[in-house]
Scaffold this active site. Sequence first.
Site, PDB file in Angstrom:
ATOM      1  NE  ARG A 102      -2.671   1.653  -1.071  1.00 33.48           N
ATOM      2  CZ  ARG A 102      -3.144   1.239  -2.238  1.00 33.48           C
ATOM      3  NH1 ARG A 102      -3.906   0.172  -2.325  1.00 33.48           N
ATOM      4  NH2 ARG A 102      -2.829   1.876  -3.338  1.00 33.48           N
ATOM      5  CE  LYS A 137      -1.549  28.230  -3.331  1.00 28.47           C
ATOM      6  NZ  LYS A 137      -2.549  28.892  -4.208  1.00 28.47           N
ATOM      7  CE  LYS A 169       1.921  34.053  -1.589  1.00 27.66           C
ATOM      8  NZ  LYS A 169       1.919  34.012  -3.077  1.00 27.66           N
ATOM      9  CD  GLU A 199       0.738  37.799  -3.897  1.00 30.49           C
ATOM     10  OE1 GLU A 199       0.807  36.561  -3.944  1.00 30.49           O
ATOM     11  OE2 GLU A 199       0.140  38.422  -2.992  1.00 30.49           O
ATOM     12  CG  ASP A 220      -1.733  36.755  -6.792  1.00 29.21           C
ATOM     13  OD1 ASP A 220      -1.622  35.565  -7.155  1.00 29.21           O
ATOM     14  OD2 ASP A 220      -2.431  37.111  -5.828  1.00 29.21           O
TER      15      ASP A 220
END
Length: 285
Positions: A102, A137, A169, A199, A220
Site C-alpha cells: 500500500r 501548495k 507576498k 507579488e 497575481d
Amino acid sequence: MLNGVTMKLNVDRYILNTLREDITYEDVSANAVMPEDKQGRADLICKQCGVICGLDVFERTFKLLDDTSRFETQFRDGDYVEKGQVIGVIYGEIKCILSGERTALNYLQRMSGIATMTREYADELKGYKTVLLDTRKTTPNMRPFEKHAVKVGGGTNHRYNLSDGVLLKDNHIGAAGSVKKAIELAKAYAPFVRKIEIETETLEQVKEAVEAGADIIMLDNMDNETMRKAVEYIDGRAETECSGNVTKERLREIAEIGVDFVSCGALTHSAPIMDVSLKNLRPIE
C-alpha cells in the site's frame, strides 16, 4: 530518476515514516497467512493511461523492508504507459511485499498522477517562451516526491521551501508597509546572490516594484488585459510570473501575453492519482 545519495539523504526517512504509520508493530494479516519466510513475486499493472513516475520510490519502499528485494522493469520515470500494461515485477520476501504494497502504491499513484497532469499542462505551452512552475501548495511530508513528479512531467520547480528564495507576498508587503519598503528590506537582509520576487495585484504595485528594483514581479490574479498592460510596462526590466486562477484552458492565452513564468498550484494540490495495482502475488518455487 532519484539517485542513490538523494534517496538515502532525503527520501528514506519519509518512506520509513510512512511505513511506520501503516505498521505499528506488525502486519497482522501478512503474518497470519505467511508464518514462515518465503520468496515471491508480484506484477505491477497499469490500470489507466498516463505518465509513470516514482518507480525508484516504489522499489525503495520494498528495499527498506527487505534488502534482498528487487524490482525489474523496462520503464523509466517519464514514460507514457497504457492501461493493462505490466510495468514491472517485484521480487522479495512475501510478507514484505504484502506489508509494503500500500505504501509503495500510494507513492507511485500520487507521483504518476502529478506527472500526468503536468505533462498535459506543459504540452499547452509548447512553442511559447513561458515556463510552467509548481508552487509550495504540496501535501505535507510529500514535497520531495511531488516536486520530483512535476519535473518528470515536464514542469519546473519554483522555490523548494522558505529557505530557498525571497518571495514577498501580500502579507509581507502588509507587514513592511509598502511594496517599496518590502523590497528595500529584502535587499538589505538577503544575500546578494538571491533574486527578489514580489507579488503584485494592481498596476500601481507593478510600477512601484519596478522602481524599487525587484528582480521578478508576480502578477497575481490579474485579468488578461491588466496582465498585458503590466508586461508592457515592465518591458524586460524584471522577469514576470503569472499566478492565480491558472487553468489548463487559460495557459495559451497567458503565454501569448508574454509572461516569463506561469505558476500553478493545481499541479500538486489537485492532480488525481493514476491507478496502478499490484497483482498476481505468488510464491517462487
